[in-house]
Write a protein that holds these residues in place. Structure first.
Motif, PDB file in Angstrom:
ATOM      1  N   ASN A 458     -10.469   4.165   0.555  1.00 47.65           N
ATOM      2  CA  ASN A 458     -10.738   2.990   1.379  1.00 47.65           C
ATOM      3  C   ASN A 458      -9.445   2.240   1.692  1.00 47.65           C
ATOM      4  OD1 ASN A 458     -12.374   1.116   2.728  1.00 47.65           O
ATOM      5  ND2 ASN A 458     -12.422  -0.209   0.928  1.00 47.65           N
ATOM      6  N   PHE A 459      -8.405   2.980   2.123  1.00 44.96           N
ATOM      7  CA  PHE A 459      -7.122   2.359   2.445  1.00 44.96           C
ATOM      8  C   PHE A 459      -7.073   1.939   3.909  1.00 44.96           C
ATOM      9  CE2 PHE A 459      -5.255   4.725  -1.259  1.00 44.96           C
ATOM     10  CZ  PHE A 459      -4.839   3.599  -1.934  1.00 44.96           C
ATOM     11  N   LYS A 460      -6.377   0.846   4.154  1.00 44.38           N
ATOM     12  CA  LYS A 460      -6.071   0.409   5.511  1.00 44.38           C
ATOM     13  C   LYS A 460      -4.560   0.520   5.692  1.00 44.38           C
ATOM     14  CE  LYS A 460      -8.687  -1.637   7.942  1.00 44.38           C
ATOM     15  NZ  LYS A 460      -9.658  -1.209   8.975  1.00 44.38           N
ATOM     16  N   ARG A 461      -4.153   1.049   6.859  1.00 41.08           N
ATOM     17  CA  ARG A 461      -2.730   1.293   7.119  1.00 41.08           C
ATOM     18  C   ARG A 461      -2.157   0.137   7.940  1.00 41.08           C
ATOM     19  NH1 ARG A 461       0.775   5.742   7.062  1.00 41.08           N
ATOM     20  NH2 ARG A 461       2.164   6.021   8.840  1.00 41.08           N
ATOM     21  N   PHE A 462      -0.970  -0.363   7.510  1.00 40.72           N
ATOM     22  CA  PHE A 462      -0.334  -1.505   8.154  1.00 40.72           C
ATOM     23  C   PHE A 462       1.059  -1.147   8.671  1.00 40.72           C
ATOM     24  CE2 PHE A 462      -3.474  -3.392   5.441  1.00 40.72           C
ATOM     25  CZ  PHE A 462      -3.922  -4.502   6.139  1.00 40.72           C
ATOM     26  N   PHE A 463       1.427  -1.784   9.765  1.00 39.25           N
ATOM     27  CA  PHE A 463       2.776  -1.696  10.322  1.00 39.25           C
ATOM     28  C   PHE A 463       3.534  -2.961   9.917  1.00 39.25           C
ATOM     29  CE2 PHE A 463       6.172  -1.354  13.374  1.00 39.25           C
ATOM     30  CZ  PHE A 463       6.383  -2.657  13.825  1.00 39.25           C
ATOM     31  N   ILE A 464       4.816  -2.813   9.547  1.00 38.67           N
ATOM     32  CA  ILE A 464       5.689  -3.950   9.269  1.00 38.67           C
ATOM     33  C   ILE A 464       7.017  -3.727   9.993  1.00 38.67           C
ATOM     34  CG2 ILE A 464       6.523  -2.932   7.084  1.00 38.67           C
ATOM     35  CD1 ILE A 464       6.762  -5.838   6.017  1.00 38.67           C
ATOM     36  N   ASN A 465       7.570  -4.753  10.572  1.00 38.94           N
ATOM     37  CA  ASN A 465       8.757  -4.632  11.413  1.00 38.94           C
ATOM     38  C   ASN A 465      10.061  -4.639  10.624  1.00 38.94           C
ATOM     39  OD1 ASN A 465       8.518  -7.330  10.663  1.00 38.94           O
ATOM     40  ND2 ASN A 465       9.554  -8.087  12.500  1.00 38.94           N
ATOM     41  N   THR A 500      13.754   1.420  11.588  1.00 38.23           N
ATOM     42  CA  THR A 500      13.643   0.025  12.015  1.00 38.23           C
ATOM     43  C   THR A 500      12.285  -0.599  11.695  1.00 38.23           C
ATOM     44  OG1 THR A 500      12.926   0.721  14.217  1.00 38.23           O
ATOM     45  CG2 THR A 500      15.286   0.348  13.895  1.00 38.23           C
ATOM     46  N   PHE A 501      11.359   0.172  11.191  1.00 39.56           N
ATOM     47  CA  PHE A 501      10.058  -0.351  10.817  1.00 39.56           C
ATOM     48  C   PHE A 501       9.450   0.574   9.768  1.00 39.56           C
ATOM     49  CE2 PHE A 501       7.798   2.861  13.242  1.00 39.56           C
ATOM     50  CZ  PHE A 501       8.675   3.146  14.285  1.00 39.56           C
ATOM     51  N   SER A 502       8.314   0.167   9.229  1.00 39.83           N
ATOM     52  CA  SER A 502       7.705   0.931   8.138  1.00 39.83           C
ATOM     53  C   SER A 502       6.186   0.823   8.203  1.00 39.83           C
ATOM     54  CB  SER A 502       8.202   0.414   6.778  1.00 39.83           C
ATOM     55  OG  SER A 502       9.604   0.452   6.710  1.00 39.83           O
ATOM     56  N   PHE A 503       5.525   1.688   7.391  1.00 42.15           N
ATOM     57  CA  PHE A 503       4.075   1.646   7.255  1.00 42.15           C
ATOM     58  C   PHE A 503       3.729   1.585   5.763  1.00 42.15           C
ATOM     59  CE2 PHE A 503       2.635   2.378  11.517  1.00 42.15           C
ATOM     60  CZ  PHE A 503       3.688   3.051  12.131  1.00 42.15           C
ATOM     61  N   PHE A 504       2.623   0.947   5.455  1.00 41.48           N
ATOM     62  CA  PHE A 504       2.125   0.981   4.080  1.00 41.48           C
ATOM     63  C   PHE A 504       0.612   0.909   4.092  1.00 41.48           C
ATOM     64  CE2 PHE A 504       1.011  -3.536   3.688  1.00 41.48           C
ATOM     65  CZ  PHE A 504       1.823  -4.123   4.658  1.00 41.48           C
ATOM     66  N   GLU A 505       0.019   1.456   3.037  1.00 42.64           N
ATOM     67  CA  GLU A 505      -1.431   1.478   2.914  1.00 42.64           C
ATOM     68  C   GLU A 505      -1.877   0.564   1.776  1.00 42.64           C
ATOM     69  OE1 GLU A 505      -2.241   5.615   2.312  1.00 42.64           O
ATOM     70  OE2 GLU A 505      -2.585   5.979   4.444  1.00 42.64           O
ATOM     71  N   ILE A 506      -2.964  -0.193   2.044  1.00 41.31           N
ATOM     72  CA  ILE A 506      -3.494  -1.161   1.086  1.00 41.31           C
ATOM     73  C   ILE A 506      -5.007  -0.996   1.024  1.00 41.31           C
ATOM     74  CG2 ILE A 506      -3.888  -3.643   0.709  1.00 41.31           C
ATOM     75  CD1 ILE A 506      -1.106  -2.953   0.054  1.00 41.31           C
ATOM     76  N   ASP A 507      -5.575  -1.266  -0.135  1.00 41.39           N
ATOM     77  CA  ASP A 507      -7.023  -1.311  -0.281  1.00 41.39           C
ATOM     78  C   ASP A 507      -7.603  -2.147   0.869  1.00 41.39           C
ATOM     79  OD1 ASP A 507      -9.659  -1.890  -1.018  1.00 41.39           O
ATOM     80  OD2 ASP A 507      -9.190  -1.936  -3.155  1.00 41.39           O
ATOM     81  N   ALA A 508      -8.512  -1.556   1.648  1.00 40.64           N
ATOM     82  CA  ALA A 508      -9.032  -2.199   2.854  1.00 40.64           C
ATOM     83  C   ALA A 508      -9.720  -3.533   2.568  1.00 40.64           C
ATOM     84  CB  ALA A 508     -10.007  -1.261   3.576  1.00 40.64           C
TER      85      ALA A 508
END
Length: 567
Positions: A458-465, A500-508
């Motif tokens: 149940n992960f949600k994927r996020f973009f960070i700049n 220049t940016f990254s992704f990470f997954e967090i419990d939704a």
């Protein structure tokens, strides 16, 4: 057990001590006082928990050995906070009740420096000081330490934890080489040892109990819960101990205020103590707490330093501290002067290693318990009420005139019905609150994921700049998530750090919390932007992803520059 007289103290000092209510010396006093009286040239390291009588251990000998015919400063006492600094000065004044010629001055920040300068210029045999203000006065040539006979470092480990090491070293360099140094600490860290090796000569080491361990009369209890149940657990713990009088330690100022506000809203007698309060507000809160007008004090570690309160029944760790020594200080605030106390930890599964480290440090095991059930709490509160009624003293003279009318009004009730109604008046609040409330569940430890095999789908994927050019690292990103959300057990999945940016997954379940917590935050001078990733490729075997640029409408594709980081 020896008496104060048998330790070699003068009659007038013993009289002053007994008038304060102390008949016999405590362990640290029994061991330290003879050493200081017999050989006042010895350096001493004394390790003892907070609240074990250390001030009298060094204070009584220096009151006895001071030379009042000389006006220069002979004793310097350094402590970490203004509260402790003032308390030491007050205690020494009490010990010197029948030696009026002794002049004691407290020197600390947050108060008029001009007034302190005036007091120092009129003479001070003993200076009780915080490092920062004392160093300021030394640089102004107001304080002359060239003839100091003894320097006492009280709660030395706390001073080092607060970042006073450089100040301490500079102050000690301004004192005579032939002085003697007394170091009092609850723990013996490597930094304490470094200070001792640098500024002390063949010190006599006195340890009350074992080094770096907790007091034997403190019970350590652990409740392991899910993060979302932390506050509910706190409420149940407080309800389970009706006579609780304690400090609840939080990690941040914000969390401290939030917990205090929630407790007040829910009808608890609580106040907050943190760095955003003015000095006047701090003193008001601490005074009310000492007088037991406040039952629960919610505090940060920094704000609570120097707060010395007797008879605390409980210390509750709403969050575990980052430094193991801090837990020792927290728990040492209860169970003082030979009394019993309880230190409670509210934790989660991911903090198991930290718990084990604390157990090794204390040489004690936590007692792992289930969070009290509603039934347990109601039973506890009920019998607490019954015990109060059973033991209450009745003043017939004050209620006699009211009794005939009361008897007449209640005459129609039989004994059983009267008892039921009486109990319900005080008890209905707990019964109604807990009647349909689910108990707090103890989480079951789940399997950890490895090499891309996730236990949580149940992960949600996020973009960070932020990316490699910003020197972003997985550890840094995890720390940001913990600090900004103020939750340190969110499950984190795959992390991809790109140029220049990254992704990470967090419990939704925490998606909204992440978006809210990263709003208006900065990384250095760069404003952080976090969004839910819309172009996620769910095929774990592929090494590419796409991200739609919201300004141009273009789609970018890029190979992974760095292996994923699994936590």
């Amino acid at each position: 057990m020896k008496t104060f007289e048998e330790l070699g103290l003068e009659y007038n000092i013993v009289s002053a001590v007994k008038e304060l209510g102390f008949e016999n010396p405590m362990s640290v006093q029994e061991k330290v006082i003879p050493v200081l009286l017999e050989n006042n040239q010895s350096d001493v390291i004394a390790l003892a928990q907070t609240g074990t009588g250390k001030t009298a251990a060094y204070g009584l000998p220096i009151i006895q050995t001071i030379n009042t015919k000389k006006t220069h400063t002979q004793y310097l006492i350094l402590s970490p906070t203004r509260e402790l600094c003032l308390q030491i000065a007050d205690d020494l004044s009490d010990f010197a009740k029948y030696k009026n010629e002794i002049k004691i001055t407290a020197v600390f920040g947050g108060s008029s420096i001009e007034r302190q300068i005036q007091q120092l210029r009129s003479g001070a045999h003993i200076i009780s000081a915080t490092p920062g203000r004392l160093l300021d006065l030394i640089k102004r040539n107001v304080v002359n330490l060239s003839k100091v006979k003894t320097v006492i470092l009280d709660e030395a480990d706390e001073m080092l934890n607060m970042g006073f090491r450089d100040d301490l070293e500079e102050i000690l360099k301004s004192t005579p080489a032939e002085k003697n140094t007394l170091l009092f600490s609850a723990t013996m860290s490597s930094e304490i040892r470094t200070i001792a090796d640098k500024f002390m000569f063949e010190p006599v080491e006195i340890t009350i109990g074992k080094k770096n361990v907790g007091a034997d009369n403190i019970k350590h209890i652990c409740y392991t819960v899910n993060a979302k149940d932390r506050y509910l657990t706190l409420k149940r713990v407080v309800d389970y101990y009706p006579e609780i009088y304690g400090i609840i330690f939080c990690r941040t100022k914000r969390e401290t205020q939030e917990v205090a506000d929630l407790l007040l809203k829910d009808g608890y007698n609580a106040e907050s103590l943190h760095g955003d309060l003015s000095q006047a507000q701090r003193e008001t809160v601490m005074s009310k707490f000492r007088q037991k007008n406040i039952q629960l004090l919610i505090a940060t570690d920094v704000a609570a330093r120097g707060l010395d309160v007797e008879n605390l029944s409980h210390v509750i760790n709403y969050n575990l501290p980052d430094e193991l020594e801090i837990y020792t200080h927290r728990s040492g605030r209860t169970g003082r002067a030979g009394k019993t106390g309880t230190s409670i930890v509210i934790t989660n599964l991911k903090e198991k290693s930290k718990l084990r480290a604390i157990e090794n440090k204390l040489n004690k095991k936590f007692e792992h318990q289930q969070v009290p059930s509603g039934n347990d709490i109601c039973a506890r509160q009920l019998f607490y009420l019954i015990d109060k009624v059973e033991k209450v003293e009745v003043d017939d003279s004050k209620i006699k005139s009211f009794l005939p009318e009361i008897m007449k009004k209640l005459d129609w009730l039989d004994r059983e019905e009267l008892i039921k109604k009486f109990v319900s008046v005080e008890f209905n609040r707990f019964l109604s609150y807990y009647s349909n409330l689910k108990d707090v569940e103890t989480p079951v430890e789940s399997l950890k994921y490895k090499s891309g095999n996730y236990s949580n789908n149940n992960f949600k994927r996020f973009f960070i700049n932020l990316g490699q050019l910003d020197e972003l690292r997985p550890k840094t990103l995890i720390e940001m998530i913990n600090d900004f959300t103020e939750i340190n057990n969110i499950e984190i999945g795959e992390i991809e750090i790109l140029k220049t940016f990254s992704f990470f997954e967090i419990d939704a379940d925490y998606a909204d919390k992440i978006l809210f917590s990263f709003r208006n935050k900065y990384y250095g001078k760069r404003k952080i932007s976090v969004e839910i990733s819309e172009g996620r490729n769910n095929n774990k075997s592929k090494k590419s992803f796409s991200l739609k640029n919201r300004n141009s409408g273009k789609v970018f594709s890029q190979k992974k520059k760095q292996k994923s980081y699994n936590r």
